[in-house]
Design a protein around this motif. Structure first.
Motif, mmCIF file in Angstrom:
data_model
loop_
_atom_site.group_PDB
_atom_site.id
_atom_site.type_symbol
_atom_site.label_atom_id
_atom_site.label_comp_id
_atom_site.label_asym_id
_atom_site.label_seq_id
_atom_site.Cartn_x
_atom_site.Cartn_y
_atom_site.Cartn_z
ATOM 1 N N SER A 22 0.850 -1.188 0.000
ATOM 2 C CA SER A 22 0.000 0.000 0.000
ATOM 3 C C SER A 22 0.886 1.239 0.000
ATOM 4 C CB SER A 22 -0.899 0.015 1.234
ATOM 5 O OG SER A 22 -0.141 0.361 2.382
ATOM 6 N N ASN A 23 0.265 2.383 -0.138
ATOM 7 C CA ASN A 23 1.036 3.623 -0.109
ATOM 8 C C ASN A 23 1.469 4.007 1.308
ATOM 9 O OD1 ASN A 23 -1.420 4.524 0.880
ATOM 10 N ND2 ASN A 23 -1.519 6.317 -0.455
ATOM 11 N N THR A 24 1.111 3.175 2.289
ATOM 12 C CA THR A 24 1.610 3.363 3.657
ATOM 13 C C THR A 24 2.612 2.273 4.014
ATOM 14 O OG1 THR A 24 -0.206 2.085 4.632
ATOM 15 C CG2 THR A 24 -0.537 4.482 4.397
ATOM 16 N N SER A 25 3.104 1.554 2.996
ATOM 17 C CA SER A 25 4.114 0.497 3.114
ATOM 18 C C SER A 25 3.610 -0.794 3.746
ATOM 19 C CB SER A 25 5.351 0.989 3.875
ATOM 20 O OG SER A 25 5.924 2.079 3.187
ATOM 21 N N ALA A 26 2.316 -0.943 3.913
ATOM 22 C CA ALA A 26 1.773 -2.202 4.433
ATOM 23 C C ALA A 26 1.671 -3.216 3.304
ATOM 24 C CB ALA A 26 0.391 -1.961 5.037
ATOM 25 N N THR A 27 1.944 -4.477 3.610
ATOM 26 C CA THR A 27 1.740 -5.541 2.626
ATOM 27 C C THR A 27 0.249 -5.839 2.580
ATOM 28 O OG1 THR A 27 3.912 -6.498 3.030
ATOM 29 C CG2 THR A 27 2.259 -7.929 2.012
ATOM 30 N N VAL A 28 -0.368 -5.612 1.434
ATOM 31 C CA VAL A 28 -1.805 -5.848 1.306
ATOM 32 C C VAL A 28 -2.107 -7.158 0.591
ATOM 33 C CG1 VAL A 28 -2.536 -3.461 1.547
ATOM 34 C CG2 VAL A 28 -1.908 -4.314 -0.701
ATOM 35 N N ILE A 29 -1.172 -7.605 -0.218
ATOM 36 C CA ILE A 29 -1.267 -8.936 -0.836
ATOM 37 C C ILE A 29 0.126 -9.534 -0.792
ATOM 38 C CG2 ILE A 29 -1.831 -10.269 -2.901
ATOM 39 C CD1 ILE A 29 -3.771 -8.076 -3.700
ATOM 40 N N ALA A 30 0.237 -10.654 -0.109
ATOM 41 C CA ALA A 30 1.534 -11.300 0.080
ATOM 42 C C ALA A 30 2.052 -11.893 -1.228
ATOM 43 C CB ALA A 30 1.418 -12.399 1.134
ATOM 44 N N ALA A 31 3.349 -12.106 -1.289
ATOM 45 C CA ALA A 31 3.978 -12.716 -2.461
ATOM 46 C C ALA A 31 3.299 -14.050 -2.765
ATOM 47 C CB ALA A 31 5.466 -12.915 -2.214
ATOM 48 N N GLY A 32 2.980 -14.260 -4.025
ATOM 49 C CA GLY A 32 2.370 -15.508 -4.450
ATOM 50 C C GLY A 32 0.855 -15.544 -4.353
ATOM 51 N N GLU A 33 0.248 -14.608 -3.626
ATOM 52 C CA GLU A 33 -1.219 -14.562 -3.533
ATOM 53 C C GLU A 33 -1.801 -13.862 -4.756
ATOM 54 O OE1 GLU A 33 -3.332 -13.293 -0.040
ATOM 55 O OE2 GLU A 33 -1.585 -13.767 1.204
ATOM 56 N N GLU A 34 -3.007 -14.272 -5.122
ATOM 57 C CA GLU A 34 -3.703 -13.672 -6.255
ATOM 58 C C GLU A 34 -5.126 -13.299 -5.851
ATOM 59 O OE1 GLU A 34 -1.542 -16.127 -9.886
ATOM 60 O OE2 GLU A 34 -3.614 -16.581 -9.393
ATOM 61 N N ARG A 35 -5.662 -12.319 -6.536
ATOM 62 C CA ARG A 35 -7.066 -11.931 -6.382
ATOM 63 C C ARG A 35 -7.700 -11.961 -7.768
ATOM 64 N NH1 ARG A 35 -5.259 -12.160 -1.919
ATOM 65 N NH2 ARG A 35 -5.436 -10.679 -0.224
ATOM 66 N N VAL A 36 -8.638 -12.875 -7.957
ATOM 67 C CA VAL A 36 -9.374 -12.941 -9.225
ATOM 68 C C VAL A 36 -10.641 -12.105 -9.089
ATOM 69 C CG1 VAL A 36 -8.427 -15.186 -9.902
ATOM 70 C CG2 VAL A 36 -10.542 -15.091 -8.573
ATOM 71 N N GLN A 37 -11.354 -11.944 -10.186
ATOM 72 C CA GLN A 37 -12.474 -11.016 -10.221
ATOM 73 C C GLN A 37 -13.605 -11.336 -9.257
ATOM 74 O OE1 GLN A 37 -13.139 -11.642 -14.349
ATOM 75 N NE2 GLN A 37 -14.858 -12.988 -14.041
ATOM 76 N N THR A 38 -13.759 -12.568 -8.829
ATOM 77 C CA THR A 38 -14.853 -12.929 -7.931
ATOM 78 C C THR A 38 -14.429 -12.973 -6.472
ATOM 79 O OG1 THR A 38 -14.377 -15.265 -8.351
ATOM 80 C CG2 THR A 38 -16.104 -14.246 -9.695
ATOM 81 N N ASP A 39 -13.209 -12.565 -6.171
ATOM 82 C CA ASP A 39 -12.696 -12.587 -4.800
ATOM 83 C C ASP A 39 -13.420 -11.521 -3.975
ATOM 84 O OD1 ASP A 39 -11.126 -12.274 -2.429
ATOM 85 O OD2 ASP A 39 -9.418 -13.159 -3.497
ATOM 86 N N LEU A 40 -14.154 -11.940 -2.961
ATOM 87 C CA LEU A 40 -14.932 -11.008 -2.147
ATOM 88 C C LEU A 40 -14.070 -9.980 -1.423
ATOM 89 C CD1 LEU A 40 -17.716 -13.313 -0.685
ATOM 90 C CD2 LEU A 40 -17.946 -11.523 -2.413
ATOM 91 N N ARG A 41 -12.794 -10.287 -1.243
ATOM 92 C CA ARG A 41 -11.913 -9.320 -0.583
ATOM 93 C C ARG A 41 -11.776 -8.025 -1.389
ATOM 94 N NH1 ARG A 41 -7.291 -13.672 0.604
ATOM 95 N NH2 ARG A 41 -8.119 -14.326 -1.406
ATOM 96 N N LEU A 42 -12.027 -8.088 -2.687
ATOM 97 C CA LEU A 42 -11.963 -6.879 -3.510
ATOM 98 C C LEU A 42 -13.106 -5.911 -3.186
ATOM 99 C CD1 LEU A 42 -11.023 -8.419 -6.983
ATOM 100 C CD2 LEU A 42 -9.518 -7.291 -5.347
ATOM 101 N N GLU A 43 -14.153 -6.418 -2.561
ATOM 102 C CA GLU A 43 -15.293 -5.574 -2.191
ATOM 103 C C GLU A 43 -14.988 -4.673 -1.000
ATOM 104 O OE1 GLU A 43 -18.245 -5.377 -3.746
ATOM 105 O OE2 GLU A 43 -17.811 -6.940 -5.203
ATOM 106 N N SER A 44 -13.928 -4.974 -0.271
ATOM 107 C CA SER A 44 -13.650 -4.206 0.941
ATOM 108 C C SER A 44 -12.249 -3.608 0.935
ATOM 109 C CB SER A 44 -13.843 -5.082 2.174
ATOM 110 O OG SER A 44 -12.947 -6.186 2.120
ATOM 111 N N MET A 45 -11.762 -3.255 -0.219
ATOM 112 C CA MET A 45 -10.436 -2.649 -0.301
ATOM 113 C C MET A 45 -10.447 -1.303 0.406
ATOM 114 S SD MET A 45 -9.449 -3.632 -4.246
ATOM 115 C CE MET A 45 -8.214 -2.386 -4.339
#
Length: 149
Positions: free
Chosen positions: A114-137
């Motif tokens: 993130s722009n605050t240097s937090a890891t928001v998606i770890a190495a190797g993780e993916e988010r596809v279009q149906t991933d509910l986590r995208l609803e709460s970014m």
């Protein structure tokens, strides 16, 4: 290139056109507002959703509280490409669209900071279009100036 997620993108599209900036629309085609700089956009396709609701209502079924869907479900469509979109870009966009249609397009792939240097998606993780986590970014990607608060 500027895009926006607002109910009335008219001012954004017209300002981009006057300033020579490419833009993409939302909700409906905005091509007439920026004939030189409009690339494409995402449009809601409510016909299928409302038809489904009417059929459910007529059958005495409860209407859902949450309805999700994208290109594959026919709930979203892309606006026609504007004149500024070249053939190579059209082919690349259509290849990505084909992946979205079968559910294999990866929206985000880690590592992502993130722009605050937090890891928001770890190495190797993916988010596809149906991933509910995208609803709460609630973050902005590294390099973006601003805040979500």
């Amino acid at each position: 290139m500027i895009t926006c997620h607002v109910d009335s993108p008219k001012v954004v599209m017209e300002t981009c056109e006057r300033r020579g900036i490419f833009c993409s629309g939302y909700h409906a085609s905005q091509a007439t507002l920026a004939p030189k700089g409009y690339l494409t956009g995402a449009e809601w396709n409510w016909e299928g959703v409302y038809t489904d609701f009417v059929k459910r209502f007529q059958a005495g079924e409860k209407l859902p509280n949450l309805v999700r869907g994208g290109l594959q479900a026919g709930m979203v469509r892309t606006s026609p490409y504007g004149s500024a979109v070249g053939e190579v870009a059209r082919q690349q966009a259509e290849a990505a669209r084909a992946q979205l249609m079968v559910g294999t397009f990866v929206i985000y792939k880690g590592p992502l900071q993130s722009n605050t240097s937090a890891t928001v998606i770890a190495a190797g993780e993916e988010r596809v279009q149906t991933d509910l986590r995208l609803e709460s970014m609630d973050w902005l990607v590294a390099g973006v100036i601003g805040s979500t608060k």
